[in-house]
Design a protein around this motif. Structure first.
Motif, short mmCIF file in Angstrom:
data_model
loop_
_atom_site.label_atom_id
_atom_site.label_comp_id
_atom_site.label_asym_id
_atom_site.label_seq_id
_atom_site.Cartn_x
_atom_site.Cartn_y
_atom_site.Cartn_z
N GLY A 120 -9.02 6.43 -3.25
CA GLY A 120 -8.30 5.33 -3.87
C GLY A 120 -7.02 5.02 -3.13
O GLY A 120 -6.42 5.90 -2.50
N TYR A 121 -6.58 3.76 -3.21
CA TYR A 121 -5.33 3.33 -2.59
C TYR A 121 -4.27 3.11 -3.67
O TYR A 121 -4.54 2.44 -4.69
N GLU A 122 -3.11 3.67 -3.45
CA GLU A 122 -1.98 3.46 -4.34
C GLU A 122 -1.38 2.08 -4.04
O GLU A 122 -1.14 1.74 -2.88
N ASN B 50 0.22 7.55 -1.04
CA ASN B 50 -0.84 8.37 -1.65
C ASN B 50 -2.15 7.60 -1.69
O ASN B 50 -2.66 7.24 -2.75
N SER B 51 -2.68 7.34 -0.52
CA SER B 51 -3.92 6.57 -0.39
C SER B 51 -4.93 7.37 0.41
O SER B 51 -4.57 8.11 1.32
N SER B 52 -6.20 7.22 0.05
CA SER B 52 -7.26 7.99 0.70
C SER B 52 -8.58 7.25 0.53
O SER B 52 -8.64 6.16 -0.05
N SER C 145 -9.22 -1.84 2.93
CA SER C 145 -9.42 -0.53 3.55
C SER C 145 -8.68 -0.42 4.88
O SER C 145 -8.34 0.68 5.32
N ILE D 75 -3.92 1.53 -9.09
CA ILE D 75 -4.76 2.28 -8.16
C ILE D 75 -5.99 1.43 -7.86
O ILE D 75 -6.69 1.00 -8.79
N CYS D 76 -6.25 1.20 -6.59
CA CYS D 76 -7.48 0.51 -6.19
C CYS D 76 -8.49 1.55 -5.75
O CYS D 76 -8.28 2.25 -4.75
N ASN E 66 -0.14 2.24 4.96
CA ASN E 66 1.00 2.51 4.10
C ASN E 66 2.14 1.54 4.42
O ASN E 66 2.54 1.39 5.58
N ILE F 104 0.86 -1.18 0.00
CA ILE F 104 0.00 0.00 0.00
C ILE F 104 0.90 1.24 0.00
O ILE F 104 1.83 1.34 0.79
#
Length: 280
Positions: free
Chosen positions: A206-208, A201-203, A266, A239-240, A270, A198
């Motif tokens: 979307g998850y990187e 840059n995940s939120s 979810s 990108i998920c 990171n 992971i």
């Protein structure tokens, strides 16, 4: 009434999501971990889909002016009611005049505070889920007061249940996406045997998904996407898409996560490893 003393990190109200507006470009939103969301409501005997408070990594501090019952689910936040530890995954009585605080969880990302009866607010586009510029009032803020709805059902469960959240489980179940067959056989194999991480840059959007492989995919004509769609960009980035994802996209859709897999990913932080497994 619940008064927000400290809002924590992006604590918000979330329900099942905002349905029926994707054709207008409005994301679904809703709780990131639907399993934990539904579990909290089940423990309290709430109606399915009752709004909860979602907390991320750092929980809020709340003051209860009215007695009620709560259930805390999801990532194992250490909760203290009036300075005393209270159990996770259980129905807990909260006397009037109580203060609820949290310490960050040792693993996982999202935790949930379900309140018996739920929270009374006016829905926006048929939902109480926070989404920026659509429902800003549903992001918790210091001094905010949340009215507790009257509980219409009897009971709830005093049982303590087990958690679905296993920090060591890195397997993410997926289905081949519409453009998976367009990838080279080498890339198809790489996606199902390699370990990924992971990214930072995940939120909620979307998850990187970080990797070191040479993956390639051409852009596609803008097409529908949804939470759980894994996109592969022309530059090889993965990108998920998550609950706040856009409704369309122009990158190859190589995987689609199962609902349970969306819940599981979810809760990954990171740097945590994951591995994709295609469902038969």
């Amino acid at each position: 009434m619940i008064e927000v003393i400290k809002q924590g990190l992006r604590s918000s109200l979330q329900d099942e999501g905002r349905f029926g507006y994707r054709d207008q470009g409005v994301p679904l939103s809703g709780a990131m971990d639907h399993y934990a969301f539904h579990l909290g409501n089940h423990l309290l005997g709430n109606e399915k889909g009752t709004v909860v408070i979602e907390m991320m990594l750092q929980g809020p501090e709340l003051y209860f002016t009215k007695s009620t019952y709560i259930a805390i689910t999801g990532a194992p936040f250490e909760a203290r009611l009036n300075g005393k530890a209270i159990p996770h995954l259980s129905r807990v009585f909260v006397p009037a005049g109580s203060n609820l605080k949290f310490k960050p969880p040792k693993y996982g990302v999202f935790g949930y505070i379900a309140v018996q009866g739920g929270i009374k607010m006016k829905p926006i586009l048929n939902s109480l889920s926070y989404y920026p510029k659509v429902a800003d009032d549903f992001l918790l803020s210091k001094g905010q007061k949340l009215e507790i709805k009257q509980h219409s059902k009897k009971g709830g469960s005093n049982a303590k249940v087990g958690s679905q959240l296993e920090n060591s489980d890195k397997t993410i179940d997926v289905y081949p996406g519409p453009e998976f067959h367009l990838l080279s056989r080498e890339n198809q194999k790489d996606l199902t045997v390699a370990n990924f991480k992971i990214g930072l840059n995940s939120s909620r959007m979307g998850y990187e998904i970080k990797h070191t492989m040479q993956l390639q995919a051409k852009e596609i004509i803008t097409s529908p996407v949804q939470p759980g769609t894994v996109q592969l960009t022309p530059s090889g980035n993965l990108i998920c898409l998550m609950r706040d994802a856009q409704t369309t996209g122009g990158y190859a859709r190589v995987f689609q996560l199962s609902e349970n897999a969306i819940n599981k990913i979810s809760q990954k932080r990171n740097g945590e490893e994951i591995k994709f497994k295609i469902c038969e």
